[in-house]
Write an enzyme that holds these catalytic residues in place. Structure first.
Site, PDB file in Angstrom:
ATOM      1  N   PRO A  55      -1.476  78.873 -30.125  1.00 10.77           N
ATOM      2  CA  PRO A  55      -0.836  77.791 -29.724  1.00 10.77           C
ATOM      3  C   PRO A  55       0.605  78.044 -29.750  1.00 10.77           C
ATOM      4  O   PRO A  55       1.465  77.054 -30.405  1.00 10.77           O
ATOM      5  CB  PRO A  55      -1.282  76.434 -30.326  1.00 10.77           C
ATOM      6  CG  PRO A  55      -2.047  76.994 -31.575  1.00 10.77           C
ATOM      7  CD  PRO A  55      -2.715  78.258 -31.390  1.00 10.77           C
ATOM      8  N   CYS A  56       1.123  79.062 -29.657  1.00  9.77           N
ATOM      9  CA  CYS A  56       2.554  79.096 -29.922  1.00  9.77           C
ATOM     10  C   CYS A  56       3.317  78.699 -28.936  1.00  9.77           C
ATOM     11  O   CYS A  56       4.425  78.315 -29.059  1.00  9.77           O
ATOM     12  CB  CYS A  56       2.704  80.820 -29.503  1.00  9.77           C
ATOM     13  SG  CYS A  56       2.297  81.468 -27.827  1.00  9.77           S
TER      14      CYS A  56
END
Length: 112
Positions: free
Chosen positions: A59-60
């Site tokens: 989930p950058c």
DNA sequence: CACCTGACATAAT
DNA sequence: AATTATGCCAGGT
């Protein structure tokens, strides 16, 4: 083609691990992660995310600036990737304000 | 091994 | 309030 995938360093693994802690529909900031990792420098966080070979898998896109601005994506602070990042966050339920900033209620604070 | 860059943050002006 | 300057850490060259 270049299969030059460098092995993630210990520090990068830490960043990714912390990222996994961010719940869907919320976002965190580089500074908070830096503090959580005792990094002291949000720049190193951005460096690790930039080197992130695992796109949306990690989930950058849930990492934004401290002022709750959209931040960057795929090594850039502007361009199409940024719009895609905003779309992803919207798709996850993150609320964006009229000025383009994110609702503070969606900011994950690593409280625990 | 030394210098530079970078998806930031914070303080000072 | 906005812009400029400095700090900080890690990776790359």
């Amino acid at each position: 083609m270049m299969t030059a995938e460098r092995p993630p360093t210990e520090f990068e693994s830490r960043v990714y691990d912390a990222l996994q802690l961010v719940p869907r529909g919320k976002v965190t900031t580089y500074g908070l992660m830096a503090r959580y990792l005792s990094c002291g420098s949000p720049r190193a966080i951005g460096q690790a995310l930039r080197r992130n070979p695992f796109a949306p898998e990690t989930p950058c896109h849930r990492v934004v600036n401290a002022n709750l601005t959209i931040g960057g994506f795929f090594g850039t602070v502007k361009g199409t990737p940024i719009e895609r990042k905003r779309n992803l966050l919207l798709n996850e339920g993150v609320i964006f304000r009229k000025d383009g900033s994110i609702d503070p209620a969606c900011c994950y604070r690593f409280d625990e």
